[in-house]
Design a protein around this motif. Structure first.
Motif: not given
Lengths: 217, 217
Positions: A2-6, A31-37, A142-152
């Motif tokens: 998915t497109v982000s211009n960041m 869009q999430l499926e596309q991002l992961v793919s 995910l961050a470029t789309h304003g999402m937060g995440a943590n890695l476990q």
């Protein structure tokens, strides 16, 4: 993806660990499926071996995944640790919109080693390097789309944890070790880089012969 | 990091392996130092342990580094392989502007494990994940500035190779294994994504239960 211009430069600084995530997403499931793919697609791998795998989990299935992990993981804990981790599972990991679970396909690795025996001792680290890259791309995208995440890494605290995750997700038998779990969602607070409320401590970088980066010109 | 406006999305696709690199750079040595420092700085690490390290090598010192590796590596080769690798060393790796050598600091890892014994078995893979991320950030950042790079692992083909690299670079004793060598420079050809002259084969991504990405909604 998915497109982000960041810009790439801004993105690497915007990616942080966000523990306070909600069950909201700025992206549709498609869009999430596309991002992961695209993260899996564009991650480099040794000799283009392409052994990295991922599972995108959302909604009720995300809650069920974290419940399954909790049931296995709490057996590893000391009595005084249970309440602390129960809170993390309930209010951080499973409170997000979804989780991306990263694997290496051992069957694919075995086939690759059979064809290139010279890599048999080194491939173990190389696939970990490559898998880290895939984790990083998804996290930063995910961050470029304003999402937060943590890695476990709960898949690695004992074989029962790995089995619980693999069974819950129904992954192929070659996907043995859940290498990392990226829990994500729209964060409730903005831990923006440079926000003095969320300082991050960095160790010295270029600093004579004692830093983390040396130069040889 | 030096400024480039290329988007994160475009950057992950622009990063490719470029084997035909020249001894030219679009960035000054000071800008390259900034790029490497920021890659190391912004790479996430387990529990913020920050154990990744890097050495930026340019110019004559880059040529000397690859000569030292060649002297050690050729002893690993079969007679019929020598000419092939001699060409790679002379016309690809050492023909670039510079090399970024990535390490993990074993002394820093040992200190971290001493403080968090629970990670003693898992940290080995986690630092490889994190180091892969640092490699990826530097590689992709170079791509955003029009530079090509290829990632090599000659530090892992036998202890003599690692010793030759470590001695040539004069790294601290805790920097034991040169995990990856990113040889870079302005490429002589443009292996642009989508350029039919340089196709890249991707394995299936989302494709029922046989792909590399599974979805659980």
């Amino acid at each position: 993806m998915t497109v982000s211009n960041m810009s790439f430069r801004d993105a690497i600084e915007a990616r942080r660990s966000y523990y306070n995530i909600t069950n909201k997403s700025t992206l549709s499931n498609e869009q999430l499926e596309q991002l992961v793919s695209d993260a899996i697609k564009y991650t480099p791998s040794s000799f283009n071996s392409q052994t990295s795998r991922a599972v995108l989990v959302t909604g009720e299935k995300n809650k069920a995944l974290w419940s399954a992990i909790w049931e296995a993981h709490k057996a590893n804990l000391k009595p005084e640790e249970v309440a602390v981790y129960e809170d993390k599972f309930a209010n951080s990991y499973s409170a997000g919109y979804g989780t991306i679970v990263f694997y290496e396909d051992q069957d694919a690795i075995d086939t690759f080693v059979k064809n290139f025996p010279i890599v048999q001792y080194t491939i173990k680290d190389w696939v970990q390097n490559s898998n880290g890259m895939a984790q990083y791309i998804a996290w930063t995208a995910l961050a470029t789309h304003g999402m937060g995440a943590n890695l476990q890494h709960y898949g690695q605290y004992g074989p029962a944890n790995a089995e619980a995750i693999n069974k819950n997700l129904g992954v192929p038998s070659g996907w043995k070790v859940p290498i990392a779990l990226l829990a994500f969602g729209v964060p409730t607070d903005i831990q923006a880089p440079g926000n003095p409320a969320y300082p991050k401590t960095f160790q010295p970088l270029i600093e004579g012969e004692t830093g983390r980066v040396l130069v040889r010109h």
